[in-house]
Scaffold this motif. Sequence first.
Motif, short mmCIF file in Angstrom:
data_model
loop_
_atom_site.label_atom_id
_atom_site.label_comp_id
_atom_site.label_asym_id
_atom_site.label_seq_id
_atom_site.Cartn_x
_atom_site.Cartn_y
_atom_site.Cartn_z
N VAL A 64 10.31 -12.62 -12.68
CA VAL A 64 8.95 -12.38 -13.16
C VAL A 64 8.69 -10.89 -13.05
O VAL A 64 8.96 -10.29 -12.01
CB VAL A 64 7.91 -13.18 -12.33
CG1 VAL A 64 6.51 -12.84 -12.77
CG2 VAL A 64 8.17 -14.67 -12.45
N GLU A 65 8.18 -10.30 -14.13
CA GLU A 65 7.98 -8.85 -14.19
C GLU A 65 6.51 -8.53 -14.43
O GLU A 65 5.86 -9.18 -15.24
CB GLU A 65 8.80 -8.26 -15.34
CG GLU A 65 10.28 -8.54 -15.23
CD GLU A 65 11.04 -8.20 -16.50
OE1 GLU A 65 10.40 -8.02 -17.57
OE2 GLU A 65 12.27 -8.10 -16.42
N ARG A 72 5.08 -11.28 -17.19
CA ARG A 72 5.98 -12.03 -18.07
C ARG A 72 7.26 -12.31 -17.32
O ARG A 72 7.55 -11.70 -16.29
CB ARG A 72 6.26 -11.28 -19.36
CG ARG A 72 7.08 -10.03 -19.18
CD ARG A 72 7.30 -9.32 -20.51
NE ARG A 72 8.30 -8.29 -20.39
CZ ARG A 72 9.58 -8.44 -20.69
NH1 ARG A 72 10.02 -9.58 -21.15
NH2 ARG A 72 10.43 -7.45 -20.53
N ASP A 73 8.06 -13.26 -17.85
CA ASP A 73 9.36 -13.48 -17.23
C ASP A 73 10.42 -12.74 -18.04
O ASP A 73 10.16 -12.22 -19.12
CB ASP A 73 9.67 -14.96 -17.03
CG ASP A 73 9.93 -15.73 -18.31
OD1 ASP A 73 10.05 -15.12 -19.38
OD2 ASP A 73 10.01 -16.97 -18.24
N SER A 74 11.62 -12.69 -17.50
CA SER A 74 12.68 -11.90 -18.14
C SER A 74 13.18 -12.53 -19.43
O SER A 74 13.91 -11.87 -20.17
CB SER A 74 13.84 -11.68 -17.16
OG SER A 74 14.32 -12.92 -16.69
N GLY A 76 11.07 -13.24 -21.71
CA GLY A 76 10.09 -12.76 -22.67
C GLY A 76 8.83 -13.60 -22.76
O GLY A 76 7.93 -13.28 -23.52
N VAL A 77 8.73 -14.67 -21.97
CA VAL A 77 7.55 -15.52 -21.99
C VAL A 77 6.42 -14.80 -21.26
O VAL A 77 6.58 -14.40 -20.10
CB VAL A 77 7.83 -16.89 -21.34
CG1 VAL A 77 6.56 -17.74 -21.30
CG2 VAL A 77 8.94 -17.61 -22.07
N ILE A 78 5.29 -14.63 -21.93
CA ILE A 78 4.14 -13.96 -21.31
C ILE A 78 3.37 -14.98 -20.49
O ILE A 78 2.88 -15.98 -21.02
CB ILE A 78 3.24 -13.31 -22.38
CG1 ILE A 78 4.03 -12.23 -23.12
CG2 ILE A 78 1.98 -12.75 -21.76
CD1 ILE A 78 3.31 -11.64 -24.29
N LEU A 79 3.26 -14.71 -19.18
CA LEU A 79 2.50 -15.59 -18.30
C LEU A 79 1.02 -15.30 -18.41
O LEU A 79 0.21 -16.22 -18.53
CB LEU A 79 2.96 -15.41 -16.85
CG LEU A 79 4.24 -16.08 -16.41
CD1 LEU A 79 5.45 -15.61 -17.15
CD2 LEU A 79 4.41 -15.92 -14.93
N ARG A 81 -1.69 -11.83 -19.78
CA ARG A 81 -1.92 -10.43 -20.10
C ARG A 81 -2.82 -9.83 -19.02
O ARG A 81 -3.66 -10.51 -18.46
CB ARG A 81 -2.57 -10.29 -21.47
CG ARG A 81 -1.64 -10.69 -22.61
CD ARG A 81 -2.33 -10.64 -23.94
NE ARG A 81 -3.53 -11.47 -23.85
CZ ARG A 81 -4.70 -11.14 -24.38
NH1 ARG A 81 -4.85 -10.05 -25.05
NH2 ARG A 81 -5.74 -11.94 -24.24
N ARG A 120 2.21 -22.67 -15.48
CA ARG A 120 0.93 -22.35 -16.10
C ARG A 120 0.28 -23.65 -16.55
O ARG A 120 0.86 -24.42 -17.30
CB ARG A 120 1.10 -21.41 -17.28
CG ARG A 120 -0.21 -21.04 -17.94
CD ARG A 120 -0.07 -20.05 -19.08
NE ARG A 120 0.92 -20.53 -20.04
CZ ARG A 120 1.85 -19.74 -20.58
NH1 ARG A 120 1.94 -18.48 -20.26
NH2 ARG A 120 2.70 -20.23 -21.45
#
Length: 152
Positions: A64-65, A72-74, A76-79, A81, A120
């Motif tokens: 998770v970044e 978002r996770d690595s 590319g899924v946006i958790l 904004r 989520r």
Amino acid sequence: MVQIKASQPRRWLGVVTLGLLGALFLRVAVSVADGLWMQGTLAGLAILVWSLAWQMWRATALCVELNDGGLRDSAGVILARLDDIDTVERGSFALKPSQGFVLRTTTPGAFAWRPGLWWRIGRRVGVGGVVPASQTRQMAALLSARLTARNR
């Protein structure tokens, strides 16, 4: 950019624990369970738990970044904004993943789940599971600081 990543021993511990639970379900189904319906149910539970273990193995390979745009996770899924995050909950009585935190967002998102890493549901995003508490604590503190600066 701050990252949360599960270490190999934590990944193995989580997956092996689920694998052993599946083996226990199968053992009970074969040796103790009386009746075909009960054996089938327990065997189905074993398969379900093993499937969950496989999903956890794949999910915990990601990280998770937190960047300027949000979380978002690595893959590319946006958790969430950053401008959509309302609050960060990390108290001991918050409904949150193990060693993690929960974000409340202003707009609901679609259900998504990466076992052992994040989930989520509606307006809530939970981050944690088999990840180190030090990393989640650091990310939650940074998110809280950014929210405080944004709300001033």
